[in-house]
Design an enzyme around this catalytic site. Structure first.
Site, PDB file in Angstrom:
ATOM      1  N   CYS A 212      18.346 -12.614  19.609  1.00 28.42           N
ATOM      2  CA  CYS A 212      19.521 -13.082  20.367  1.00 28.42           C
ATOM      3  C   CYS A 212      20.047 -11.659  20.941  1.00 28.42           C
ATOM      4  O   CYS A 212      19.041 -11.018  21.436  1.00 28.42           O
ATOM      5  CB  CYS A 212      20.529 -13.762  19.462  1.00 28.42           C
ATOM      6  SG  CYS A 212      20.884 -12.729  17.955  1.00 28.42           S
TER       7      CYS A 212
HETATM    8  C1  RB5 Z   1      25.552 -14.078  22.785  1.00 23.86           C
HETATM    9  O1  RB5 Z   1      26.193 -15.464  22.426  1.00 23.86           O
HETATM   10  C2  RB5 Z   1      25.367 -13.371  21.555  1.00 23.86           C
HETATM   11  O2  RB5 Z   1      26.865 -13.493  20.649  1.00 23.86           O
HETATM   12  C3  RB5 Z   1      24.380 -13.688  20.723  1.00 23.86           C
HETATM   13  O3  RB5 Z   1      23.126 -13.747  21.500  1.00 23.86           O
HETATM   14  C4  RB5 Z   1      23.912 -12.695  19.434  1.00 23.86           C
HETATM   15  O4  RB5 Z   1      23.880 -11.718  19.769  1.00 23.86           O
HETATM   16  C5  RB5 Z   1      24.761 -13.156  18.332  1.00 23.86           C
HETATM   17  O5  RB5 Z   1      24.672 -12.432  17.281  1.00 23.86           O
END
Ligand code: RB5
Length: 152
Positions: free
Chosen positions: A68
């Protein structure tokens, strides 16, 4: 060769594609649980859920890679599932220890944190290693005990 389940949210579509291609080149079987577009706004916990379910269904034969923005949310969500031990690794030493000390079955990255070349090397290190019984075993067993007591 081991099957690797991979998933990301829309903050990490590019790094996931690079990691997928890298593993396919190395001969791994890769199962992609999404998402594959910047327009797909599926929340990262639901992607983590899909990956964890595949790993659990395989009786933990499969491992996972979750990406993420930071790797943090994916790791937090994945660690809510029974038998999953996920960690964020942005350096090679941590990736080695995730496997050898923690028997980690999901490696998490943050696309907004790490470059693709370092991520490839970290992934390669972690994929090549296997947990072996030794001094770390009772510590991992203690994690399992906590899980059994607290995760209903
Ligand atoms: C973006 O939604 C961001 O919050 C996500 O990709 C991640 O980094 C969360 O931990």
């Amino acid at each position: 060769m081991r099957t690797i389940v991979i998933g990301c949210d829309n903050a990490a579509v590019r790094l996931k594609k690079i990691m997928m291609d890298f593993m396919l080149e190395k001969g791994y079987t890769v199962e992609n649980v999404g998402c594959d577009s910047d327009e797909d706004s599926t929340f990262y916990p639901y992607i983590a859920q899909k990956a964890c379910e595949r790993i659990i269904e395989s009786n933990y034969e499969k491992r996972g890679v979750l990406i993420c923005g930071t790797g943090l949310g994916m790791a937090m969500a994945a660690n809510k599932f029974k038998g999953i031990r996920a960690g964020v690794c942005h350096d090679i030493f941590s990736a080695e220890r995730l496997q050898l000390s923690n028997d980690g079955n999901i490696l998490c990255f943050g696309e907004r944190v790490i470059g693709a070349e370092l991520a490839k090397r970290i992934l390669e290190c972690w994929l090549k290693l296997d947990f072996v019984d030794g001094p770390s075993t009772p510590k991992v067993d203690a994690i399992k005990e906590l899980e059994a007591a607290n995760l209903k």
